[in-house]
Each structure stands twice: as structure tokens, then as C-alpha cells.
Scaffold this motif. Structure first.
Motif, PDB file in Angstrom:
ATOM      1  N   UNK A 163      -9.994 -10.180   2.739  1.00 21.90           N
ATOM      2  CA  UNK A 163      -8.821  -9.952   2.174  1.00 21.90           C
ATOM      3  C   UNK A 163     -10.072  -8.630   2.718  1.00 21.90           C
ATOM      4  N   UNK A 164      -9.023  -7.238   3.005  1.00 21.70           N
ATOM      5  CA  UNK A 164      -9.832  -6.213   3.522  1.00 21.70           C
ATOM      6  C   UNK A 164      -9.793  -5.266   2.519  1.00 21.70           C
ATOM      7  N   UNK A 165     -10.964  -4.780   1.754  1.00 23.03           N
ATOM      8  CA  UNK A 165     -11.209  -3.393   0.913  1.00 23.03           C
ATOM      9  C   UNK A 165     -10.207  -2.429   1.657  1.00 23.03           C
ATOM     10  N   UNK A 192      -4.274 -13.877  11.970  1.00 23.60           N
ATOM     11  CA  UNK A 192      -3.321 -12.670  11.648  1.00 23.60           C
ATOM     12  C   UNK A 192      -3.654 -11.590  11.204  1.00 23.60           C
ATOM     13  N   UNK A 193      -2.976 -10.306  11.328  1.00 24.25           N
ATOM     14  CA  UNK A 193      -3.626  -9.420  10.168  1.00 24.25           C
ATOM     15  C   UNK A 193      -2.533  -8.834   9.282  1.00 24.25           C
ATOM     16  N   UNK A 230      -2.384  -3.176   1.627  1.00 24.55           N
ATOM     17  CA  UNK A 230      -3.616  -4.146   0.935  1.00 24.55           C
ATOM     18  C   UNK A 230      -3.512  -4.985   2.910  1.00 24.55           C
ATOM     19  N   UNK A 231      -4.839  -4.943   3.055  1.00 26.91           N
ATOM     20  CA  UNK A 231      -4.834  -5.719   4.755  1.00 26.91           C
ATOM     21  C   UNK A 231      -5.288  -7.461   4.289  1.00 26.91           C
ATOM     22  N   UNK A 232      -4.144  -8.432   4.770  1.00 31.21           N
ATOM     23  CA  UNK A 232      -4.762  -9.592   4.670  1.00 31.21           C
ATOM     24  C   UNK A 232      -4.717 -10.406   6.199  1.00 31.21           C
ATOM     25  N   UNK A 233      -5.879 -10.736   6.022  1.00 26.57           N
ATOM     26  CA  UNK A 233      -6.466 -11.399   7.259  1.00 26.57           C
ATOM     27  C   UNK A 233      -6.182 -13.212   6.976  1.00 26.57           C
TER      28      UNK A 233
END
Length: 508
Positions: A163-165, A192-193, A230-233
Motif C-alpha cells: 500500500x502506498x501512503x 496492477x494499481x 488509498x493506492x493499493x498495489x
């Protein structure tokens, strides 16, 4: 007081429909344009921020001649019937074609997409911004602050790997961002993002980016009233993933990114190059400027000053790693930079002796480096950083200010952290520039008396120019590397004005 002024030229006056406190809207017909200009303080100057052409047919020689005399990147139009001669002027002056043709759409476009504010940042896969979630059997490791690596078999289904802050202020209400992912992969592994937007503690929408779209400028956001995101990877397949940064810039809906009319280029090795070309008054010199360190946001430098100068200019800013990597790298990357400079020269029908390369701090290195490839008339640099090996070996220096940026520069350029690479990195500049005739290139140099960055290289630079019989104008100011920025800009502009005037006098 209005932030933007607009001159509308057309048959119908839109003034009653453009009651915006942020735009000073002025109107004239084509036939009345000469009279309106005659009442200006200077009839040859475009006093407004932008010109909007609101007729659906553009064929007036009077109007095209006036546009040809005005600055580039300042005209908007939406006409679908344009004579070839008029279109040639619009293209050369780099006018903006707008799809929608209503007063409301033009008003929104001017305020949101054509402002001069530069909004661009990168969400990094660093300890501070990325929370890794490696599953069993997946190996994870970091390389500095720009590289988060996974390897293993992720399976056939998408699984979250981190997860990106994020921050709420990354987006503005109703505004969209353009994003692309800087990463590499081997084998069958895919990335995938997901951008997950929340409202009232519930998921409002999920925007998914995968496949080829990851390395394209993809639009996300543009929501009316989200509260958080949120940005989930995710990953699937088998192989290695090396994640570097998720680049985000405010969308201008096809009219640019950091600035209206700028250019985004991705090399065949997936390295980003950001540039901005303004043909100015089409006369020499063409000024090529390389931006300095950009730790906390992407931006071009020197635009306002160079606009005042009036000459053509080409700007570069380096968004790789956190802060930039001195605008150099692989042969593919460097050739792309050279090709962009030569393309601007060809557009203006200018020769190498019509070019001036400039840059301060980090930008001083490429200004000197690419002189070997362009062979310009002059090089103007300030606060030079030249010996990249010695500079990037200062581990304690990085901890004080730059969040290990200089250590990551070394990793990026060499691929490892090893003292044995110091000499090779130090020689990268000198070996590249030693075989051209510097006696034909005028040098302007601005330095600081207590430069703690790479001040020790100054003696080496002076000795090099002496041996090369170069003509050098050298000014030293009292202070450290980050001091005297206004004085530095003033030095650049004084030297550029002198060079411009001398070159144009020679051509007469």
C-alpha cells in the motif's frame, strides 16, 4: 484583481457570459483589433494572458498576421474551418485547440488547465511511503529509497503486495491527475494499481490501472467530494518486480502537464523526460535550461525570466529517483535529450552556435556535459556540481538534508554502492567534454565562496578552462550552496541579455 486576462476576438461578444472574478475578459472584433491595439501603451505587445478566437471560421489575413507577431502558447481556438495559411500560423505559435466551444467550457479550461501553477509529485516506494505486504514464498528487499523489489511466484490471481501512503491534498475536488508507474519486471509477472476513493467511510469508487496503461499517462480522480483515498498495489504471475515511483501530475486534459504545452517522453527503456519548448521570437539564441534539484515536487525552472527575455527556450526537469539524476544516464536516455535539443534547433532553423546551455546546481552538470554533443555558442552555469563520485560518497551529508538522495543517485547511475566507483563517476563529465574546442565556447560561471556541495571541484574546473583557453566570466558570491538564489538568477539574466544583444548585432 483578476489573475488571468483574456482578449476575445470574434464576431459575438462573450463578455456578458464571462462574469468571473478570476478572469478579466476583454473583447474586440477582427476589424476593430488594430484600433484597440493602437490605444495600448505599446501596440506591439500582447497585454493579456491569453487570446481566445471564438469564430468557427478562421481565414482573416489581418488576424493571422497579428497572431504571428504575438508570443507563442497564448492562443486558444476551436474553429473547424481554418485556411491552411492560418493553420500554419496557429501551429507555429503553438496555439491550443479546445474541443468544446461554449463560454462555460472556455472559462473552465482557462482557469483549470491553462494556469501557470506547476503541480506534479511522485509517490515513492520508500520506507516512509510504501508499506510492503509480501506473502509467504515471496522475497522482498529494498535498494535505497527508489527501489522496492519482489521476486517469486505470485499465483494466477491478483494478490495485494503493498500500500502506498497517500494524502487527501494529493487531489483537488473535481480535478483529475495524470499518473504512470515507474517500474520494471521480468518473467510473466504483472502489476496492477488500484486507486480506492472513500466517502463517509465507504468505498466511493475504485479506479484500476494495469497492463500497458501503467506506462501511459492515465487519468484518475476528478471526483466531486471524496474524503480519502488509498493506492493499493497488486501482482500476479512469476518473476521479479522492481517498483520505483508512481508519478502524479495535475491533468490539463491534453493541454500539458506541469505547464500548458509541455512534453512528456518515455524512452524505450522506460525513463521519463519532461521538457517545455517555447519558440519565443524565433531568433537566436535558443536557451536550453536544466533544472536543479527537485526534492518535493516536479517543476521547470527559469520560465518567468526567460519569458521576459523573449528568445526561444527549451526547459528540462529530471523527475527520476527523488530529486533527479543530473539529466544523464544510459546512451538511450542521453541521445533522447540531445535529439530534443536538435529538434528545437531544427524547428527554428538555428545552428549550434545559436545555442546557449544553462543550469544551476544539479543543472550545471548537464549544461556542461551536453556541450560536447551540441557545441553551443555559450555555457552558463551556477553553483556547479561536477564530480559525481566524490559528491555521492558523502553519506553523512545526505542524512542532513536530502533524504539520501545523493546515495540513490549513485545507485541509479552505477547500479550499486561501492567506493570503487567514485573515480569512474568523477571522470564521467571530464572524459565526455575534453575533446571539443572550448576556446570557441564562452563560459559564464557563478559560484559560492563556501559551497559545501561540490565546491572542491571549482579549482579543477578553472584549471580545465585555462588549459582549454576558454573565455570565462566568473562571479563569486559570499555564502553556501543554497544561498543567493536571486543573485544567481540575476547573473544568468544579465549574461543572457548580453549574449542575445551581441548575437543579434552580429546578424545585422
Amino acid at each position: 484583481m483578476s489573475n488571468i486576462s483574456v482578449l476575445q476576438i470574434g464576431s459575438d461578444d462573450w463578455t456578458p457570459k464571462m462574469q468571473s472574478k478570476d478572469i478579466d475578459w476583454q473583447y474586440t472584433s477582427i476589424l476593430d483589433l488594430p484600433t484597440m491595439l493602437a490605444f495600448q501603451k505599446d501596440p506591439y505587445v500582447l497585454e493579456q494572458s491569453y487570446v481566445v478566437l471564438t469564430d468557427d471560421v478562421l481565414d482573416s489575413t489581418l488576424l493571422s498576421s497579428q497572431l504571428d507577431a504575438w508570443p507563442p502558447l497564448r492562443t486558444l481556438y476551436f474553429a473547424h474551418e481554418v485556411t491552411p495559411e492560418f493553420q500554419a500560423v496557429l501551429d507555429e505559435r503553438r496555439a491550443f485547440f479546445i474541443q468544446e466551444n461554449t463560454p462555460e467550457a472556455i472559462n473552465k479550461c482557462i482557469q483549470n488547465d491553462l494556469s501557470s501553477e506547476q503541480i506534479g509529485f511522485s509517490t515513492r516506494f520508500s520506507e516512509a511511503q510504501f508499506l510492503p505486504l509480501p506473502s509467504e514464498g515471496i522475497h522482498f528487499k529494498r535498494e535505497g529509497r527508489f527501489s522496492a523489489q519482489y521476486s517469486g511466484n505470485f499465483g494466477l490471481e491478483w494478490q495485494q503486495i503493498g500500500t502506498l501512503q497517500t494524502y487527501e491534498t494529493d487531489f483537488t475536488s473535481t480535478q483529475a491527475n495524470l499518473v504512470w508507474l515507474d517500474y520494471s519486471q521480468t518473467g510473466s509477472v504483472e502489476v496492477q494499481v488500484q486507486f480506492v476513493f472513500y466517502k463517509n467511510n465507504d468505498i466511493q469508487t475504485i479506479q484500476v490501472i494495469e497492463g500497458a496503461a501503467l506506462r501511459e499517462l492515465t487519468t484518475v480522480g476528478g471526483l466531486q467530494d471524496y474524503q480519502a483515498y488509498q493506492i493499493l498495489v497488486f501482482a500476479r504471475g512469476e518473476g521479479l518486480i522492481d517498483l520505483h515511483a508512481l508519478h502524479q501530475r495535475r491533468s490539463r486534459h491534453g493541454l500539458g502537464m506541469l505547464l500548458p504545452g509541455d512534453d512528456w517522453h518515455l524512452t524505450t527503456e522506460n525513463e521519463e523526460i519532461l521538457s517545455y519548448f517555447n519558440p519565443g521570437d524565433r531568433q537566436a539564441p535558443l536557451i536550453v535550461n536544466f533544472s536543479g534539484l527537485r526534492l518535493h515536487g516536479d517543476a521547470f525552472e527559469m520560465k518567468t525570466s526567460l519569458d521576459e527575455l523573449g528568445t526561444p527556450y527549451l526547459l528540462f526537469t529530471d523527475s527520476r529517483i527523488q530529486g533527479g539524476a543530473f539529466d544523464i544516464g544510459t546512451p538511450v536516455y542521453q541521445q533522447a535529450v540531445i535529439d530534443m535539443i536538435k529538434k528545437a534547433m531544427a524547428t527554428l532553423n538555428l545552428k549550434p552556435e545559436d545555442v546557449i546551455l544553462t543550469g544551476g546546481s544539479m543543472g550545471s552538470f548537464p549544461a556542461l556535459y551536453y556541450a560536447a554533443d551540441i557545441k553551443p555558442r555559450a555555457v552558463m552555469i551556477a553553483k556547479p556540481i561536477l564530480n559525481l563520485g566524490t559528491f555521492t560518497s558523502q553519506a553523512e551529508f545526505a542524512q542532513l538534508f536530502n533524504q539520501d538522495w545523493i546515495l540513490d543517485v549513485r545507485r541509479y547511475l552505477v547500479g550499486r554502492m561501492n567506493p570503487e566507483d567514485t573515480e569512474e563517476l568523477d571522470q564521467r563529465l571530464w572524459q565526455h567534454i575534453q575533446n571539443i574546442d572550448w576556446s570557441k565556447i564562452k563560459i559564464s560561471l557563478f559560484t559560492m565562496s563556501q559551497d559545501e556541495y561540490d565546491g572542491n571541484s571549482l579549482l579543477q574546473l578553472n584549471d580545465f578552462f585555462t588549459a582549454q583557453q576558454a573565455t570565462v566570466t566568473h562571479v563569486t558570491a559570499v555564502g553556501s550552496h543554497t544561498d543567493k538564489i536571486p543573485e544567481m538568477i540575476s547573473f544568468f539574466m544579465t549574461e543572457l541579455k548580453k549574449a542575445r544583444d551581441n548575437m543579434r548585432q552580429e546578424d545585422q
